[in-house]
Design an enzyme around this catalytic site. Structure first.
Site, PDB file in Angstrom:
ATOM      1  N   GLY A  21      -9.993   9.772  70.871  1.00 60.88           N
ATOM      2  CA  GLY A  21     -10.509   9.783  69.517  1.00 60.88           C
ATOM      3  C   GLY A  21      -9.970   8.589  68.755  1.00 60.88           C
ATOM      4  O   GLY A  21      -9.067   7.883  69.225  1.00 60.88           O
ATOM      5  N   TYR A  22     -10.525   8.373  67.568  1.00 65.89           N
ATOM      6  CA  TYR A  22     -10.165   7.208  66.762  1.00 65.89           C
ATOM      7  C   TYR A  22      -9.577   7.627  65.424  1.00 65.89           C
ATOM      8  O   TYR A  22     -10.211   8.351  64.662  1.00 65.89           O
ATOM      9  CB  TYR A  22     -11.398   6.321  66.565  1.00 65.89           C
ATOM     10  CG  TYR A  22     -11.791   5.664  67.854  1.00 65.89           C
ATOM     11  CD1 TYR A  22     -11.255   4.445  68.227  1.00 65.89           C
ATOM     12  CD2 TYR A  22     -12.629   6.323  68.751  1.00 65.89           C
ATOM     13  CE1 TYR A  22     -11.566   3.876  69.449  1.00 65.89           C
ATOM     14  CE2 TYR A  22     -12.936   5.764  69.977  1.00 65.89           C
ATOM     15  CZ  TYR A  22     -12.398   4.536  70.319  1.00 65.89           C
ATOM     16  OH  TYR A  22     -12.694   3.982  71.536  1.00 65.89           O
ATOM     17  N   LEU A  23      -8.345   7.164  65.171  1.00 65.82           N
ATOM     18  CA  LEU A  23      -7.734   7.332  63.857  1.00 65.82           C
ATOM     19  C   LEU A  23      -8.369   6.338  62.893  1.00 65.82           C
ATOM     20  O   LEU A  23      -8.449   6.576  61.701  1.00 65.82           O
ATOM     21  CB  LEU A  23      -6.221   7.119  63.933  1.00 65.82           C
ATOM     22  CG  LEU A  23      -5.480   8.193  64.735  1.00 65.82           C
ATOM     23  CD1 LEU A  23      -4.067   7.749  65.057  1.00 65.82           C
ATOM     24  CD2 LEU A  23      -5.477   9.506  63.976  1.00 65.82           C
TER      25      LEU A  23
END
Length: 156
Positions: free
Chosen positions: A28-30
């Site tokens: 996932g991407y912060l």
């Protein structure tokens, strides 16, 4: 560190028979901002946090920093990530003197199979296996950070 890679679509599943390794990946991407993506990834029984900068004009080179982190911390960070967790299996396939990383995507990106090869320079010559299709290196739609926001399954 500068990462130099090229990306290609894959035309058959023949690569699976040639793979010497495979791992399920959840990431996932912060931050999915193209100028500075911050990714959290669990790959098999290891986890990483990675920061990538913008690609250069050719789309082949960009800054990348990566650090291994505990899996339990990565699981907690995934809960903070932006919408669109990427789920895929990565197959590693040796072709000539290089290793291709071939990703078969699931969920909203089902149907997408993409191969990447890391190179020492943008002009390095490499062997292309018969299952390698169209090059998509400079097409930002095929960045995982883009696929997390606009999944392959939603493309017209």
């Amino acid at each position: 560190m500068i990462e130099i890679e090229r990306k290609f679509l894959v035309t058959s599943d023949q690569f699976k028979k040639e793979a010497f390794s495979q791992n399920r990946i959840k990431q996932g991407y912060l931050s999915a901002v193209p100028e500075r993506t911050v990714r959290v990834r669990i790959k098999g029984n290891k986890a990483y946090i990675t920061i990538k900068g913008s690609s250069n004009e050719s789309g082949m080179s960009r800054f990348e920093w990566e650090k291994e982190i505990p899996v339990d911390e990565a699981e907690k960070l995934l809960l903070l990530c932006e919408k669109g967790i990427i789920d895929k299996t990565r197959f590693e396939v040796k072709v000539g003197s290089h290793t291709y990383e071939v990703d078969e995507f699931y969920g909203e990106n089902q149907g997408l199979i993409m191969a990447e090869i890391e190179l020492g320079s943008e002009t390095e010559v490499f062997e292309k296996p018969h299952w390698l299709g169209t090059e998509v290196t400079n097409d930002k739609r095929y960045y995982n950070s883009y696929l997390s926001i606009s999944p392959f399954g939603t493309w017209q």
